[in-house]
Structure formats: structure tokens, C-alpha cells
Design a protein around this motif. Sequence first.
Motif, PDB file in Angstrom:
ATOM      1  N   GLN A   1     -12.501  18.030  26.062  1.00 11.14           N
ATOM      2  CA  GLN A   1     -11.715  17.547  24.933  1.00 11.14           C
ATOM      3  C   GLN A   1     -10.579  18.509  24.592  1.00 11.14           C
ATOM      4  OE1 GLN A   1     -14.734  16.872  21.932  1.00 11.14           O
ATOM      5  NE2 GLN A   1     -15.205  14.819  22.704  1.00 11.14           N
TER       6      GLN A   1
ATOM      7  N   GLY B   1      -7.665  17.800  26.583  1.00  9.98           N
ATOM      8  CA  GLY B   1      -6.993  16.532  26.320  1.00  9.98           C
ATOM      9  C   GLY B   1      -7.655  15.307  26.913  1.00  9.98           C
TER      10      GLY B   1
ATOM     11  N   ALA C   1     -10.202  12.200  27.097  1.00  9.57           N
ATOM     12  CA  ALA C   1     -10.805  11.314  26.109  1.00  9.57           C
ATOM     13  C   ALA C   1     -11.656  10.259  26.812  1.00  9.57           C
ATOM     14  CB  ALA C   1      -9.707  10.651  25.280  1.00  9.57           C
ATOM     15  N   VAL C   2     -12.288   9.404  26.009  1.00  5.88           N
ATOM     16  CA  VAL C   2     -13.093   8.312  26.551  1.00  5.88           C
ATOM     17  C   VAL C   2     -12.249   7.482  27.512  1.00  5.88           C
ATOM     18  CG1 VAL C   2     -14.351   6.200  25.980  1.00  5.88           C
ATOM     19  CG2 VAL C   2     -14.595   8.220  24.535  1.00  5.88           C
TER      20      VAL C   2
ATOM     21  N   ASP D   1     -11.041   8.497  30.337  1.00  2.74           N
ATOM     22  CA  ASP D   1     -10.431   9.380  31.324  1.00  2.74           C
ATOM     23  C   ASP D   1     -11.490   9.741  32.363  1.00  2.74           C
ATOM     24  OD1 ASP D   1      -7.859   9.473  30.306  1.00  2.74           O
ATOM     25  OD2 ASP D   1      -8.282  11.171  28.976  1.00  2.74           O
TER      26      ASP D   1
ATOM     27  N   ALA E   1     -18.763  13.687  26.562  1.00  7.82           N
ATOM     28  CA  ALA E   1     -17.386  13.545  26.075  1.00  7.82           C
ATOM     29  C   ALA E   1     -16.850  12.140  26.286  1.00  7.82           C
ATOM     30  CB  ALA E   1     -16.482  14.557  26.778  1.00  7.82           C
TER      31      ALA E   1
ATOM     32  N   VAL F   1     -16.254  10.910  29.161  1.00  4.94           N
ATOM     33  CA  VAL F   1     -15.363  10.997  30.320  1.00  4.94           C
ATOM     34  C   VAL F   1     -16.115  10.510  31.557  1.00  4.94           C
ATOM     35  CG1 VAL F   1     -14.142  12.614  31.850  1.00  4.94           C
ATOM     36  CG2 VAL F   1     -13.997  12.864  29.350  1.00  4.94           C
TER      37      VAL F   1
ATOM     38  N   THR G   1     -16.380  16.805  19.753  1.00  3.81           N
ATOM     39  CA  THR G   1     -16.274  15.695  18.809  1.00  3.81           C
ATOM     40  C   THR G   1     -17.135  14.537  19.305  1.00  3.81           C
ATOM     41  OG1 THR G   1     -14.021  16.334  18.247  1.00  3.81           O
ATOM     42  CG2 THR G   1     -14.674  14.071  17.718  1.00  3.81           C
TER      43      THR G   1
ATOM     44  N   VAL H   1     -18.361  11.061  20.365  1.00  5.20           N
ATOM     45  CA  VAL H   1     -17.714   9.847  20.866  1.00  5.20           C
ATOM     46  C   VAL H   1     -18.770   8.755  21.010  1.00  5.20           C
ATOM     47  CG1 VAL H   1     -15.908  11.118  22.084  1.00  5.20           C
ATOM     48  CG2 VAL H   1     -18.019  10.503  23.297  1.00  5.20           C
TER      49      VAL H   1
ATOM     50  N   SER I   1     -17.757   0.820  28.998  1.00  2.00           N
ATOM     51  CA  SER I   1     -16.969   2.027  29.240  1.00  2.00           C
ATOM     52  C   SER I   1     -17.395   2.669  30.556  1.00  2.00           C
ATOM     53  CB  SER I   1     -17.145   3.028  28.095  1.00  2.00           C
ATOM     54  OG  SER I   1     -16.699   2.499  26.866  1.00  2.00           O
TER      55      SER I   1
END
Length: 517
Positions: A59, A62, A64-65, A67, A89, A91, A160, A162, A168
Motif C-alpha cells: 500500500q 501505491g 490497491a485492490v 492491482d 492488501a 492485491v 489499511t 480492504v 475481485s
Amino acid sequence: MSPTLTLPDAIAQDFGLIADLIQIHAVEQPDSLALRDSERTLTYSGLNALMDRVAAALQRDGLAVDDAIAICAWSSVTYATVFLGALRAGVAVAPLAPGSTPESLARMQRDAQAKLVFADASTADVLGAPEACIPRIALDGSDVGRAFDDWLAPEGAKPTRVAPEPSSPFNIIYSSGTTGEPKGIVQGHGMRWSHVKRGARYEYGPDTVTLLSTPLYSNTTLVVFFPTLAFGGQVILMSKFDAAAYLRLAQESRVTHTMLVPVQYQRLMAHPAFDAHDLSSFQYKFSTSAPFGAALKADVLKRWPGGLVEFYGMTEGGGTCILEAHLHPGKLHTVGRPAEGSDIRLIDDEGREVPAGGDGEVVGSSAGMMVGYHRQPEKTREAEWFAPDGKRFIRTGDVGRFDAEGFLTLFDRKKDMIISGGFNIYPSDLEAVLRGHPAVADVTVVGVPSEAWGETPIGYVVRKPGDDTEPAVLLEWTNAQLGKTQRLAALHLIDELPRSAIGKVLKRELRDRHGRG
């Protein structure tokens, strides 16, 4: 995830996150071993903390979900931790086969749109020079990239929270890494969660010790890896398969579960010291990825304690058949019956369902289906079949038939079927005959061009150690037992069949070899 949620409540959910289950274990059994390789062990509390640091570092960089990162390395505790940390994360992970060509690896990295690549010293040569736009992290402290410990977020770092959706991307598994254009199979979090739910049937729990010698880049391995950790068990990772080392580890560690491909079972059962090892701790042994002969299954049942379960399906998902061989010893020639929640059907060349008792291409639908091939919508459409009511199925390319009790017998890959003089020939039928000869240790049959017949079958045989049976003798013996339209045009001796890392015979290499003369 609620901080007060217990493991049974968490797994009972229709959908959840595997990374959250690790957090529960870190609270409920912090000092229990989660991961082990030849150099390192990690408890659940240690794994959970390291996952947080990986997720926080991603994170920070840079990601994010939705990626993606790529991992190209051999199995290790650090590899597994990066995979799990990325999931925390949100990812997606693209685990790449180190045995791929440099060109294929470059294409796969670009296709996955990987923001970072994690590697080790053993893959430095095949990865080549780092691409300027894709930073590289060294898992093992080598100079293949930035040191992992230097890249990692500091101790105590927290990512953070998620919340990935069932659709996803969880991982991107590439279906072709040695030759051909690779296709990225996008598996969602929902698909992996269905594997966890299925795991309750096979006695995974805190006392589980799972030994894995197939690589972490293979879906074969992940089908057992994630359920073991989801239920709080221990995973032992072997970087490479060796029969003697496997047997020693299995006995010393009191292993309860394992996943092996058929060629590994073959090598283990043939090992001269197999019967001298105490394997009484085993509860379940699993297999998938390649044809598993009935005679070999019978030998495993006879000499290796614990249940034997064969999964039939594709990395693309779409449905699974399960053969619990220890419960159905009379069905060892089959791949079992459709799993709960799997709708498996057979269709003809025109896409129509075949009548009961007929042969057809296997198609399947279930909660465990790929989202699609990554950035290849046309390939995704080619892999799909839709029932008249609009229900989506995934085509397997395998030809099979259901018996009266609902067990599925496979004949061959549709693309491997040989059409000779207008007659369909299944290589597996010919291979079964050849395996009946006492000289044969391993065998495959492929179709090659023929001016007279369009295609004709030829065999490649690995003889048993010390055997000197001539190819002409084997050819004559085999053809005497085959129908006129099935007979082999030639038979060649070979020291070893070319196989992928998970044991599939690379028939294309043999066809190419024949073409080169």
C-alpha cells in the motif's frame, strides 16, 4: 471481519477472506506452526505480523485492490508470506513458473500488469534484466533485486483494511509458461473461498500437517495449501520433489495430508524403501492435474494408509469431480462424481448436450469459476459454453462418459484425440494396453501426420531399469491386442517423458520431435 468472530463462524459464512482466517489463528493459536521449509519456520502470530508488513509495504508503494504483483521463485516460507500478505492488501498475485522461457516470463509480467516482481537467485537468469517499469524484490537476499527485508514495512506496521468482493482477482494463474502464448486465468476470492468450504470434509484442522512438494505457482498446490492454513494447520514446503527426501520428511513430521501428481505417486511407490517408512499418520492424500491410472491408485490404496482423493477439474474452474478412491475401490477407472455444487454435462461438436450414456466434451459450472482470461476476452468466450437457459459453463476440452451411477470416465483430451482414416482413436486406450507389458515403466501415445490416414498413432516408451526388450517386440505385442484401426505405426524408446513441473506429459514436444525427424 469482526474481532470476536470464531473460526467455525468465519468458515460458515457464504463468503470470507482467507487472510482474515490467518488473523483468527494468530489470536487463537499464536505459537502454532503455520509454515516451514528447509531453512525456516513461522508461527501463526509471526505469519500474521509479516503479512501485515507485506500488505503495508504494498500500500505504501501505491498498490490497491485489483492491482497485481508477480512472484517468480521456488517455494519457500518467504514466498508464501508475500502471497498471503498481498491478499491482505487486496492485491492479486501472479505466480510465474521459473521454468518458463525468458520471453514467456516477460510476456506474463506485462500481461499481468505487475507493479512489482518478487524473485530469488535461482530465477535471475530466466528473468533477465529488470524492466525499468517493474521494480524487482529479492526474496532471498540475492542481488536479483532490492532486498526483501529492506523493502518490507517496519515492524508493527498495519495496512489499511480492504474488502475485496468475491469476483475481485485473488490470483492470476498462467496456463502456458514453457511454450505458446500464455493465458492468465483470473481466479476470484469467491473461487478460493469455495475450496476452503470444501476443506471441512477432509479433516483439516489445527493438527493438520500438510507436505507439499509441488510448486506454489501451480493451482495443484494451492488447492491444498490454502485450506490447510484456513483451518489452522501446518504447511511444510519442499522446494523440489525428491522421493527419498519426501518419505523421510513424511515419517519424521507425522504428515497427515499431501497433494501429489500421479507421476510423483508412481515414483514414490516404486522407491525401494517405500514400505520401510511409517506413513500411518496420513489421513488424506490428494491428486489432480494429470491422468491417474487405476492400477496405480489400487497400489496406493493397498500400501499407503489414509484416504485417497482425486480431484478432476481445470485451473479455469467450472466444476469438479471427486473420486474418494478409498470409498469406491470399484471405480478407480473413473474420476468420480460431480462435487456438491458442480453441474457437469457433456456436449457434442455442435454444442448440444449428448443423451445419457453418450460420449461428449466435459463442461462444468459452479461457484468456483474463473472470472476469465486476463485481458483476453476472445479467449474467454472460446472457453465458455452456455446452456439453453443461459447458464455459464467452462469447457474442459476433455472427452468423457457418465456411467449409470454418475461416475465420469475420461477418454482423452479432445485436442489429443487422433482421427485416423475417419476413426476416432483415444491415446489413453493405447497407453493402457502398453502399460500392461512388464517392460514398460512409462508411456505416452501421440498422433502424427500421415499421408495415407491423415493421422496415425505412435508410442514413446520408458523401459523399466535393466530391461532390454526391443521396440519391435513391444510394438508387435501391443498391436496384437489392438483393433485394426488403433494400431501403432511406430514405437520409440525414450529415457524420460518430457513433463511439466506438475507432471503433465508435454505431448506437443514429442510431436515436434517427430516432425523434426
